[in-house]
Design a protein around this motif. Structure first.
Motif, PDB file in Angstrom:
ATOM      1  N   VAL A  35       0.823  -1.223   0.000  1.00  0.00           N
ATOM      2  CA  VAL A  35       0.000   0.000   0.000  1.00  0.00           C
ATOM      3  C   VAL A  35       0.851   1.265   0.000  1.00  0.00           C
ATOM      4  O   VAL A  35       0.634   2.153  -0.835  1.00  0.00           O
ATOM      5  CB  VAL A  35      -0.984  -0.018   1.181  1.00  0.00           C
ATOM      6  N   PRO A  36       1.822   1.410   0.902  1.00  0.00           N
ATOM      7  CA  PRO A  36       2.644   2.630   0.832  1.00  0.00           C
ATOM      8  C   PRO A  36       3.433   2.747  -0.475  1.00  0.00           C
ATOM      9  O   PRO A  36       3.680   3.862  -0.943  1.00  0.00           O
ATOM     10  CB  PRO A  36       3.589   2.500   2.034  1.00  0.00           C
ATOM     11  N   LEU A  37       3.792   1.626  -1.074  1.00  0.00           N
ATOM     12  CA  LEU A  37       4.514   1.665  -2.345  1.00  0.00           C
ATOM     13  C   LEU A  37       3.620   2.180  -3.460  1.00  0.00           C
ATOM     14  O   LEU A  37       4.014   3.049  -4.251  1.00  0.00           O
ATOM     15  CB  LEU A  37       5.041   0.271  -2.677  1.00  0.00           C
ATOM     16  N   LEU A  38       2.388   1.674  -3.527  1.00  0.00           N
ATOM     17  CA  LEU A  38       1.446   2.135  -4.544  1.00  0.00           C
ATOM     18  C   LEU A  38       1.098   3.607  -4.331  1.00  0.00           C
ATOM     19  O   LEU A  38       1.030   4.384  -5.292  1.00  0.00           O
ATOM     20  CB  LEU A  38       0.171   1.287  -4.509  1.00  0.00           C
ATOM     21  N   LYS A  39       0.874   3.979  -3.082  1.00  0.00           N
ATOM     22  CA  LYS A  39       0.561   5.384  -2.788  1.00  0.00           C
ATOM     23  C   LYS A  39       1.728   6.291  -3.183  1.00  0.00           C
ATOM     24  O   LYS A  39       1.526   7.373  -3.747  1.00  0.00           O
ATOM     25  CB  LYS A  39       0.247   5.550  -1.304  1.00  0.00           C
ATOM     26  N   GLY A  40       2.937   5.826  -2.915  1.00  0.00           N
ATOM     27  CA  GLY A  40       4.106   6.612  -3.284  1.00  0.00           C
ATOM     28  C   GLY A  40       4.220   6.801  -4.781  1.00  0.00           C
ATOM     29  O   GLY A  40       4.553   7.894  -5.263  1.00  0.00           O
ATOM     30  N   LEU A  41       3.930   5.751  -5.557  1.00  0.00           N
ATOM     31  CA  LEU A  41       3.982   5.853  -7.017  1.00  0.00           C
ATOM     32  C   LEU A  41       2.952   6.849  -7.535  1.00  0.00           C
ATOM     33  O   LEU A  41       3.250   7.669  -8.412  1.00  0.00           O
ATOM     34  CB  LEU A  41       3.752   4.479  -7.647  1.00  0.00           C
ATOM     35  N   VAL A  42       1.746   6.774  -7.005  1.00  0.00           N
ATOM     36  CA  VAL A  42       0.686   7.693  -7.448  1.00  0.00           C
ATOM     37  C   VAL A  42       1.047   9.128  -7.083  1.00  0.00           C
ATOM     38  O   VAL A  42       0.840  10.053  -7.881  1.00  0.00           O
ATOM     39  CB  VAL A  42      -0.668   7.276  -6.837  1.00  0.00           C
ATOM     40  N   ASP A  43       1.597   9.322  -5.899  1.00  0.00           N
ATOM     41  CA  ASP A  43       1.969  10.678  -5.481  1.00  0.00           C
ATOM     42  C   ASP A  43       3.064  11.263  -6.375  1.00  0.00           C
ATOM     43  O   ASP A  43       3.108  12.486  -6.591  1.00  0.00           O
ATOM     44  CB  ASP A  43       2.447  10.670  -4.032  1.00  0.00           C
ATOM     45  N   LEU A  44       3.922  10.428  -6.900  1.00  0.00           N
ATOM     46  CA  LEU A  44       5.012  10.918  -7.756  1.00  0.00           C
ATOM     47  C   LEU A  44       4.514  11.457  -9.086  1.00  0.00           C
ATOM     48  O   LEU A  44       5.232  12.184  -9.769  1.00  0.00           O
ATOM     49  CB  LEU A  44       6.029   9.796  -8.016  1.00  0.00           C
ATOM     50  N   LEU A  45       3.294  11.110  -9.453  1.00  0.00           N
ATOM     51  CA  LEU A  45       2.745  11.599 -10.725  1.00  0.00           C
ATOM     52  C   LEU A  45       2.503  13.102 -10.699  1.00  0.00           C
ATOM     53  O   LEU A  45       2.459  13.751 -11.747  1.00  0.00           O
ATOM     54  CB  LEU A  45       1.438  10.868 -11.054  1.00  0.00           C
ATOM     55  N   ILE A  46       2.344  13.656  -9.513  1.00  0.00           N
ATOM     56  CA  ILE A  46       2.162  15.100  -9.376  1.00  0.00           C
ATOM     57  C   ILE A  46       3.230  15.608  -8.409  1.00  0.00           C
ATOM     58  O   ILE A  46       3.042  15.563  -7.191  1.00  0.00           O
ATOM     59  CB  ILE A  46       0.760  15.453  -8.861  1.00  0.00           C
ATOM     60  N   PRO A  47       4.364  16.062  -8.914  1.00  0.00           N
ATOM     61  CA  PRO A  47       5.439  16.538  -8.039  1.00  0.00           C
ATOM     62  C   PRO A  47       4.962  17.668  -7.131  1.00  0.00           C
ATOM     63  O   PRO A  47       4.105  18.464  -7.508  1.00  0.00           O
ATOM     64  CB  PRO A  47       6.503  17.032  -9.027  1.00  0.00           C
ATOM     65  N   SER A  48       5.542  17.741  -5.974  1.00  0.00           N
ATOM     66  CA  SER A  48       5.146  18.750  -4.997  1.00  0.00           C
ATOM     67  C   SER A  48       5.608  20.140  -5.419  1.00  0.00           C
ATOM     68  O   SER A  48       6.529  20.300  -6.222  1.00  0.00           O
ATOM     69  CB  SER A  48       5.748  18.407  -3.625  1.00  0.00           C
ATOM     70  N   PHE A  49       4.966  21.141  -4.856  1.00  0.00           N
ATOM     71  CA  PHE A  49       5.345  22.528  -5.130  1.00  0.00           C
ATOM     72  C   PHE A  49       6.789  22.782  -4.707  1.00  0.00           C
ATOM     73  O   PHE A  49       7.528  23.506  -5.369  1.00  0.00           O
ATOM     74  CB  PHE A  49       4.401  23.461  -4.378  1.00  0.00           C
ATOM     75  N   SER A  80      -4.362  11.571 -11.430  1.00  0.00           N
ATOM     76  CA  SER A  80      -2.938  11.877 -11.324  1.00  0.00           C
ATOM     77  C   SER A  80      -2.228  11.634 -12.644  1.00  0.00           C
ATOM     78  O   SER A  80      -1.327  12.387 -13.033  1.00  0.00           O
ATOM     79  CB  SER A  80      -2.305  11.027 -10.220  1.00  0.00           C
ATOM     80  N   LEU A  81      -2.642  10.596 -13.357  1.00  0.00           N
ATOM     81  CA  LEU A  81      -2.068  10.340 -14.679  1.00  0.00           C
ATOM     82  C   LEU A  81      -2.450  11.455 -15.653  1.00  0.00           C
ATOM     83  O   LEU A  81      -1.646  11.852 -16.505  1.00  0.00           O
ATOM     84  CB  LEU A  81      -2.542   8.985 -15.217  1.00  0.00           C
ATOM     85  N   MET A  82      -3.668  11.944 -15.522  1.00  0.00           N
ATOM     86  CA  MET A  82      -4.087  13.073 -16.348  1.00  0.00           C
ATOM     87  C   MET A  82      -3.209  14.304 -16.083  1.00  0.00           C
ATOM     88  O   MET A  82      -2.825  15.029 -17.002  1.00  0.00           O
ATOM     89  CB  MET A  82      -5.548  13.419 -16.056  1.00  0.00           C
ATOM     90  N   ALA A  83      -2.874  14.511 -14.812  1.00  0.00           N
ATOM     91  CA  ALA A  83      -2.018  15.640 -14.471  1.00  0.00           C
ATOM     92  C   ALA A  83      -0.634  15.474 -15.073  1.00  0.00           C
ATOM     93  O   ALA A  83      -0.034  16.432 -15.563  1.00  0.00           O
ATOM     94  CB  ALA A  83      -1.924  15.783 -12.954  1.00  0.00           C
ATOM     95  N   ALA A  84      -0.116  14.248 -15.041  1.00  0.00           N
ATOM     96  CA  ALA A  84       1.194  13.996 -15.640  1.00  0.00           C
ATOM     97  C   ALA A  84       1.180  14.242 -17.142  1.00  0.00           C
ATOM     98  O   ALA A  84       2.168  14.708 -17.722  1.00  0.00           O
ATOM     99  CB  ALA A  84       1.638  12.567 -15.343  1.00  0.00           C
ATOM    100  N   MET A  85       0.048  13.967 -17.765  1.00  0.00           N
ATOM    101  CA  MET A  85      -0.066  14.234 -19.205  1.00  0.00           C
ATOM    102  C   MET A  85       0.001  15.725 -19.510  1.00  0.00           C
ATOM    103  O   MET A  85       0.287  16.116 -20.647  1.00  0.00           O
ATOM    104  CB  MET A  85      -1.379  13.653 -19.751  1.00  0.00           C
ATOM    105  N   GLY A  86      -0.267  16.552 -18.526  1.00  0.00           N
ATOM    106  CA  GLY A  86      -0.232  17.988 -18.743  1.00  0.00           C
ATOM    107  C   GLY A  86       1.136  18.610 -18.547  1.00  0.00           C
ATOM    108  O   GLY A  86       1.277  19.827 -18.632  1.00  0.00           O
TER     109      GLY A  86
END
Length: 434
Positions: free
Chosen positions: A256-270, A328-334
């Motif tokens: 679970v933390p691994l999957l959450k970490g991958l999804v979070d990486l799709l939108i880098p932090s400010f 999140s994938l949509m955001a990465a596409m942008g």
């Protein structure tokens, strides 16, 4: 009473040992070259016959010279090869014990840490440690008790020769197997290697971790962050090994933390993306470097890893949907600053594991899939794609309720692509008639 033949053999041995004792560096180098050439691959009994049952007398001279000169590197490679002939010989356990009794393991480990010693000499030291480790469990424990894992791991991170690094991997793999008392120490050492700056060391560490994980049976909490950070690499071979390890790790308690970490990486932090903004405004040449910004490389690699996991396991895809992977994938596409992020996110969105379920509203077709990306890009300020990452999630959340993001009308689920295709085709037929 000894025979004339035995007396002659003893006389030759004593003459040989006297020549060694009286020789200088050049002469000893010549003696070692002849010894290596003549005795390479001989068994223990054959060495005893060669030295008239006095091979240990020559070995003790070699180990003594090693301890006296190893810090200077004088003739070190030939010396270590000569000792290796004794230690690796069949039926030569007595030679191994004699070498260990004079602190042979500590000397070999100290050689790895010396800056003035060449990597060729250190490679021979690694080979001797391999011979010792392969001799049995108690010898592996002796290496580990001598802080060997730390010394070996540090050498792997620093050395430049890929051939030598591969020899180190063989040694670490040997220490990992048949060593239950210290296998966790080796496992932690491999994790500690992941942040190093050597791509080859990272690659070999990831490969060995894949071997180690089923042996250890559990995971260390730090492995998630370490593996995800490796995705920032520009080296595809390292990224590939990291994704393979991620695919293995989802079968353990860090899923679970691994999957959450991958999804979070799709939108880098400010915090990550804002570092680039002042440089872009002050120096136009920095724009050329944004494609290689580590956070964007990590974003693209995360999208790729998600695609691999979704292809391999339906339940993983469902879990990621609950973590809002599609927005999140949509955001990465942008991300207009990094084309590979757009490409990897787009390919991942095409995975057949993702499909919309629920009540569809009229007019929903393939064009709707591109609408959120257009809205996202409209929200991007003129500063570039880094700004897109800052506002990406907010832009998606601000989308009006509808077929893709309206919680009242739509939920993400899993199923066959055929249902989505049927809906798409029916919509295209309708538009054709109009």
């Amino acid at each position: 009473m000894t025979s004339i033949k035995e007396q002659a053999a003893i006389s030759r041995l004593l003459s040989f040992l006297q020549d060694w004792d009286n020789a200088g560096k050049v002469s000893r180098r010549h003696i070692l070259n002849n010894f290596i050439e003549i005795n390479q691959g001989k068994t223990g009994p054959e060495l005893e016959q060669e030295f008239s049952q006095g091979a240990s007398l020559f070995l003790v001279r070699l180990t003594t010279w090693l301890r006296l000169t190893y810090m200077t590197g004088s003739c070190l490679e030939k010396l270590l090869k000569s000792i290796g002939i004794f230690l690796s010989a069949v039926s030569s356990n007595r030679y191994l014990i004699e070498f260990l009794e004079v602190g042979g393991v500590l000397t070999l480990l100290e050689i790895l840490a010396l800056e003035k010693i060449s990597e060729g000499d250190k490679k021979e030291s690694i080979k001797l440690l391999q011979v010792i480790a392969n001799s049995g469990r108690k010898y592996k424990e002796l290496i580990c008790e001598s802080y060997g894992v730390r010394s070996i791991a540090e050498f792997l991170a620093k050395c430049k020769s890929e051939e030598t690094q591969e020899e180190v991997q063989v040694l670490l793999d040997s220490l990992l197997h048949g060593n239950p008392k210290y296998q966790n120490q080796v496992y932690k050492g491999l994790i500690a290697l992941l942040p190093c700056t050597s791509p080859k060391a990272q690659q070999l560490s990831l490969q060995t971790l894949r071997t180690a994980q089923p042996i250890i049976g559990s995971t260390h909490p730090s492995i998630v962050d370490c593996v995800l950070n490796v995705l920032r690499t520009v080296h595809l071979e390292v990224q590939c090994e990291a994704i393979k390890l991620i695919k293995d790790l989802v079968n353990y308690d860090v899923c679970v933390p691994l999957l959450k970490g991958l999804v979070d990486l799709l939108i880098p932090s400010f915090k990550e993306t804002c570092k680039l903004q002042p440089k872009i405004l002050n120096d136009p040449t920095v724009l050329q470097l944004t494609a290689h910004l580590p956070v964007f490389l990590q974003q693209a690699a995360a999208a790729k890893a998600i695609r691999v996991l979704a292809h391999s396991n339906l339940s993983l895809a469902e879990e990621m949907l609950h973590l809002h992977v599609v927005p999140s994938l949509m955001a990465a596409m942008g991300n207009t600053d990094h084309s590979n992020s757009q490409r990897q996110a787009s390919l991942t969105l095409e995975v057949r594991r993702w499909r919309p379920v629920g009540r569809w509203e009229p007019g929903v077709g393939t064009q709707s899939l591109h609408r959120p990306v257009a809205v996202l890009r409209a929200d991007v300020p003129s500063g570039g794609g880094a700004g897109a990452q800052v506002h990406g999630r907010g832009a998606l959340q601000a989308l009006p309720s509808g077929p893709l993001y309206g919680s009242r009308h739509f939920d993400y689920g899993l199923g066959d692509q055929e249902q989505l295709d049927d809906i798409t085709h029916s919509q295209e037929d309708k538009e054709g008639k109009e």
